[in-house]
Write a protein that holds these residues in place. Structure first.
Motif, PDB file in Angstrom:
ATOM      1  N   ILE A 138     -36.616  12.549  21.558  1.00  0.00           N
ATOM      2  CA  ILE A 138     -36.731  12.723  23.008  1.00  0.00           C
ATOM      3  C   ILE A 138     -37.909  13.648  23.321  1.00  0.00           C
ATOM      4  CG2 ILE A 138     -34.236  12.381  23.312  1.00  0.00           C
ATOM      5  CD1 ILE A 138     -33.973  15.393  23.796  1.00  0.00           C
ATOM      6  N   THR A 139     -38.229  13.796  24.599  1.00  0.00           N
ATOM      7  CA  THR A 139     -39.324  14.689  24.990  1.00  0.00           C
ATOM      8  C   THR A 139     -38.746  16.010  25.517  1.00  0.00           C
ATOM      9  OG1 THR A 139     -39.384  13.971  27.288  1.00  0.00           O
ATOM     10  CG2 THR A 139     -40.680  12.680  25.726  1.00  0.00           C
ATOM     11  N   MET A 157     -35.162  16.977  27.209  1.00  0.00           N
ATOM     12  CA  MET A 157     -34.354  18.121  26.773  1.00  0.00           C
ATOM     13  C   MET A 157     -34.029  19.018  27.961  1.00  0.00           C
ATOM     14  SD  MET A 157     -32.688  19.898  24.675  1.00  0.00           S
ATOM     15  CE  MET A 157     -32.929  19.504  22.945  1.00  0.00           C
ATOM     16  N   GLU A 158     -34.989  19.154  28.878  1.00  0.00           N
ATOM     17  CA  GLU A 158     -34.775  19.958  30.078  1.00  0.00           C
ATOM     18  C   GLU A 158     -33.589  19.400  30.880  1.00  0.00           C
ATOM     19  OE1 GLU A 158     -36.941  22.548  30.147  1.00  0.00           O
ATOM     20  OE2 GLU A 158     -35.806  23.400  31.813  1.00  0.00           O
ATOM     21  N   ILE A 172     -32.117  20.540  14.828  1.00  0.00           N
ATOM     22  CA  ILE A 172     -33.031  20.063  15.872  1.00  0.00           C
ATOM     23  C   ILE A 172     -34.459  20.458  15.499  1.00  0.00           C
ATOM     24  CG2 ILE A 172     -33.622  20.194  18.327  1.00  0.00           C
ATOM     25  CD1 ILE A 172     -30.724  20.837  18.927  1.00  0.00           C
ATOM     26  N   SER A 173     -35.384  19.518  15.655  1.00  0.00           N
ATOM     27  CA  SER A 173     -36.802  19.809  15.393  1.00  0.00           C
ATOM     28  C   SER A 173     -37.600  19.685  16.675  1.00  0.00           C
ATOM     29  CB  SER A 173     -37.376  18.809  14.388  1.00  0.00           C
ATOM     30  OG  SER A 173     -36.694  18.903  13.171  1.00  0.00           O
ATOM     31  N   PHE A 174     -38.481  20.638  16.916  1.00  0.00           N
ATOM     32  CA  PHE A 174     -39.459  20.527  17.999  1.00  0.00           C
ATOM     33  C   PHE A 174     -40.829  20.261  17.365  1.00  0.00           C
ATOM     34  CE2 PHE A 174     -37.470  21.929  21.992  1.00  0.00           C
ATOM     35  CZ  PHE A 174     -36.263  22.422  21.526  1.00  0.00           C
ATOM     36  N   ILE A 175     -41.524  19.248  17.864  1.00  0.00           N
ATOM     37  CA  ILE A 175     -42.884  18.984  17.387  1.00  0.00           C
ATOM     38  C   ILE A 175     -43.849  19.320  18.520  1.00  0.00           C
ATOM     39  CG2 ILE A 175     -44.468  17.250  16.474  1.00  0.00           C
ATOM     40  CD1 ILE A 175     -42.043  15.788  15.351  1.00  0.00           C
ATOM     41  N   LEU A 176     -44.738  20.283  18.281  1.00  0.00           N
ATOM     42  CA  LEU A 176     -45.655  20.729  19.338  1.00  0.00           C
ATOM     43  C   LEU A 176     -46.941  19.894  19.347  1.00  0.00           C
ATOM     44  CD1 LEU A 176     -45.286  24.617  19.284  1.00  0.00           C
ATOM     45  CD2 LEU A 176     -43.860  22.888  20.314  1.00  0.00           C
ATOM     46  N   CYS A 177     -47.723  20.080  20.405  1.00  0.00           N
ATOM     47  CA  CYS A 177     -49.034  19.418  20.546  1.00  0.00           C
ATOM     48  C   CYS A 177     -48.932  17.892  20.499  1.00  0.00           C
ATOM     49  CB  CYS A 177     -50.028  19.892  19.485  1.00  0.00           C
ATOM     50  SG  CYS A 177     -50.510  21.609  19.649  1.00  0.00           S
ATOM     51  N   ASN A 232     -38.104  16.793   6.254  1.00  0.00           N
ATOM     52  CA  ASN A 232     -36.948  17.576   6.692  1.00  0.00           C
ATOM     53  C   ASN A 232     -35.990  16.728   7.517  1.00  0.00           C
ATOM     54  OD1 ASN A 232     -37.956  19.822   5.452  1.00  0.00           O
ATOM     55  ND2 ASN A 232     -38.839  20.723   7.306  1.00  0.00           N
ATOM     56  N   LYS A 233     -34.704  16.869   7.227  1.00  0.00           N
ATOM     57  CA  LYS A 233     -33.692  16.137   7.991  1.00  0.00           C
ATOM     58  C   LYS A 233     -33.520  16.755   9.370  1.00  0.00           C
ATOM     59  CE  LYS A 233     -31.203  14.696   3.911  1.00  0.00           C
ATOM     60  NZ  LYS A 233     -30.133  15.088   2.987  1.00  0.00           N
ATOM     61  N   SER A 234     -33.245  15.904  10.337  1.00  0.00           N
ATOM     62  CA  SER A 234     -33.087  16.385  11.694  1.00  0.00           C
ATOM     63  C   SER A 234     -32.191  15.414  12.445  1.00  0.00           C
ATOM     64  CB  SER A 234     -34.465  16.470  12.352  1.00  0.00           C
ATOM     65  OG  SER A 234     -34.374  17.162  13.555  1.00  0.00           O
ATOM     66  N   GLU A 235     -31.329  15.945  13.305  1.00  0.00           N
ATOM     67  CA  GLU A 235     -30.450  15.047  14.052  1.00  0.00           C
ATOM     68  C   GLU A 235     -30.978  14.769  15.457  1.00  0.00           C
ATOM     69  OE1 GLU A 235     -26.280  15.828  11.749  1.00  0.00           O
ATOM     70  OE2 GLU A 235     -26.597  16.899  13.624  1.00  0.00           O
ATOM     71  N   LEU A 236     -31.913  15.615  15.875  1.00  0.00           N
ATOM     72  CA  LEU A 236     -32.534  15.403  17.183  1.00  0.00           C
ATOM     73  C   LEU A 236     -33.969  15.901  17.068  1.00  0.00           C
ATOM     74  CD1 LEU A 236     -31.940  14.531  20.169  1.00  0.00           C
ATOM     75  CD2 LEU A 236     -31.446  16.927  20.648  1.00  0.00           C
ATOM     76  N   VAL A 237     -34.928  15.091  17.502  1.00  0.00           N
ATOM     77  CA  VAL A 237     -36.334  15.488  17.458  1.00  0.00           C
ATOM     78  C   VAL A 237     -36.851  15.574  18.887  1.00  0.00           C
ATOM     79  CG1 VAL A 237     -38.660  14.805  16.763  1.00  0.00           C
ATOM     80  CG2 VAL A 237     -36.747  14.503  15.174  1.00  0.00           C
TER      81      VAL A 237
END
Lengths: 401, 401
Positions: free
Chosen positions: A84-85, A89-90, A115-120, A218-223
């Motif tokens: 998701i973006t 998330m907001e 949970i993973s956040f990917i920046l940029c 890396n495992k993640s359940e929500l990106v």
């Protein structure tokens, strides 16, 4: 992302706080009109209309849209519901949002533990012609990560970043708290892909850890993709209507990046917020207040002082070839009764028409061929250096250049 | 850093462009007064004086000072002349500066072939109680490095950074050009010390390369410390005079960090620029224009509307104990002719005096003991949850909190 009804209040903090009909969902049953009864607030006959307003100045504050991460295949946005973006998330974090503030995996409604956040995403990336930094995504991601940790302290949160740009007062301190008090992990890395695990329901974030110099999966359940800022939809057309130029990324161009960020080259048109370039709330508000001050001071005078550098016409030389009419983008030239006339209030003095005029009928005083030639001769008399370079610089942009 | 004369124009872009006498150098020979002759512009009798002005509003734009790197022994600033600050580099780069734009090593006047910039000197550092980011030093260093490279393309320039915060429109693009077109090296690192080589005239920059995960000792002929931003000298005293609070780092506190960055809790006192927190030129200008707009709109009305939440006095209950007088920091209380009086225009409604008043003579309507007690009772009637938490939040700062 989450379903909305055909008629509802967009979100509980909406301004104005009124329900809208969503045309793409409405089947026209008019049940809402009946329910509204005597109040008669719903009018199905209402249609878009064009309203003409006479105004003394314009503040352009049309804002932003976020980058569409579906343009970058490696993140598999839209393909995997658990990618998701930050905007989505907001919505999840909002107590009045679709989940009443509960963080869930859209795929199965369960709470994600990693949970993973990917920046940029859509920023600082030349390959997709978005070289600029969006200025806000680092702070937004840190804020969201902290809010999640406050509600669900056991969640493992990784933030994959290039540089952490904690821009603005108190933001560095907040970033430190995120690491130290909340245990959020920040990983300087390049992300190559988000894919689905073959064996589990999890997502895999693949990339290169720049500090550890290692490849990870890396495992993640929500990106969560921290999507960048783009100019609002329709800025192209707006730019043409207003005659305000665009910068290389489609934001509206300010008069001077450093000292006149809320003005444009057109007197009476001002900029506020992300339409001039990505910025956070405090900067947008300060710029908006600056634009408001300029708009008021222009109107409050009751009269407008024009720059004397506008184009002039030698009527006798004009052969009505009409070439100048197409050149002028400020609607400052007009032919009426077989005569060319200059609408002085519109003329910006850019000189494009004078350059085009083959009969020298149009000229900008101070910049006629004769005057420039005399200036050069006078300089040549005073200066004896060889080679001598004489530059004629633009009145508006040479300082910036 | 570089010598100045006892009387000179501080720098060619100074505003106003007038010579000053530097008291610490002047020996009082008065030769300048004689040289000035009939113009009579120099007056040795002139003394500091206190000027009283009646003003309708105040904009505090007292700016910043830079961090003193001598406080951090590891950089050996002041000990080695070839360790300078970005402010000193700015002087070297200035065509009208002491070296006419020539970059030299202060120790021997020769041109340095290897230059190091160390970022975050006095910023993002909890140990020296400067946790905040100074927002500008990355961009300043990149700009200076590019200017040096333009003049001296053979110079090797290393920039040692934590995160590159290219804050502001076009700055990311400039950062990319610095790396790609100018070949400036950016090294994510922690610097432990700047020391002098035992064998050569060079300096050694010691640190840990975070990306390569290695310890380095790089030779350098000039080391530039990118010093952070601090509130201007005297902000402490100013804060007391104006009754505007300081934030934890000594900057003046805005009314609301996000939505009212140019206001203070005192109506009529506004903030502009780095006195509210580190910021760059465009942000300072936008904030200054915002502050100007607010100052004008307050004065333009011709009258001031007061917040009704000010303190009131029950004259009969007052026993003239005078405790309230010392409590009030807004000079809103006065005893005249054996009677306490409230100067309504000064009262901020903070309630400190009412809390101190042992005879309940001072009270803020809406917040009397009786009213609060009734509010609690009314809530208790409506709510039956257990445990029930009732919070009374500050009118000014609870939203921020």
């Amino acid at each position: 992302f989450f379903p909305r009804k055909a008629i509802d209040v967009p979100f509980p903090q909406a301004i104005p706080l009124l329900p809208n009909i969503l045309e793409e969902y409405c089947i026209g049953c008019k049940a809402c009109q009946q329910a509204c009864g005597d109040r008669d607030a719903i009018d199905f006959e209402q249609d878009s209309e064009i309203v003409n307003l006479n105004v003394g100045s314009i503040i352009v504050a049309t804002g932003l849209k976020t980058f569409d991460p579906a343009l970058m295949g490696e993140y598999n946005y839209l393909k995997y519901p658990d990618v998701i973006t930050t905007m989505q998330m907001e919505r999840l974090l909002n107590n009045d949002g679709p989940t009443h503030g509960k963080i869930i995996r859209p795929s199965n409604g369960k709470h994600p533990r990693k949970i993973s956040f990917i920046l940029c995403v859509g920023s600082r990336n030349k390959q997709i012609h978005r070289e600029y930094c969006s200025q806000t995504c680092c702070n937004v991601s840190i804020k969201q990560a902290v809010l999640i940790k406050k509600e669900y302290p056991d969640t493992v949160i990784n933030i994959y970043y290039n540089d952490i740009r904690a821009i603005g007062k108190n933001c560095e301190e907040f970033y430190n708290r995120a690491r130290e008090a909340f245990g959020i992990r920040f990983i300087k890395s390049n992300i190559s892909a988000v894919v689905k695990s073959d064996t589990t329901e999890e997502l895999l974030v693949r990339g290169e850890d720049v500090v550890e110099d290692s490849i990870f999966e890396n495992k993640s359940e929500l990106v969560v993709l921290a999507v960048g800022i783009e100019p609002a939809k329709g800025t192209d057309e707006l730019s043409k209507v207003l005659n305000v130029s665009l910068d290389p990324y489609g934001f509206l161009l300010e008069k001077h990046l450093k000292v006149k960020p809320s003005e444009t080259t057109l007197n009476g048109i001002y900029l506020a917020g992300a339409i001039q370039g990505p910025k956070d709330i405090p900067s947008s508000i300060a710029q908006a207040e600056s634009a408001a001050a300029k708009a008021i001071s222009l109107i409050a005078k009751g009269k407008v002082e024009l720059d004397p550098h506008i184009v002039y016409l030698d009527q006798e030389k004009c052969d009505l070839c009409r070439l100048c009419l197409d050149t002028c983008i400020y609607s400052a030239l007009n032919i009426e009764g077989g005569k060319l006339e200059i609408i002085k209030a519109n003329c910006s003095g850019c000189g494009a028409c004078a350059a085009m005029c083959h009969s020298d009928a149009l000229y900008v005083p101070g910049f006629t061929k004769n005057q420039i030639s005399v200036q050069i001769q006078s300089i040549l008399k005073q200066k004896s250096e060889y080679p001598l370079i004489i530059a004629f610089l633009c009145n508006w942009c040479s300082y910036v250049g």
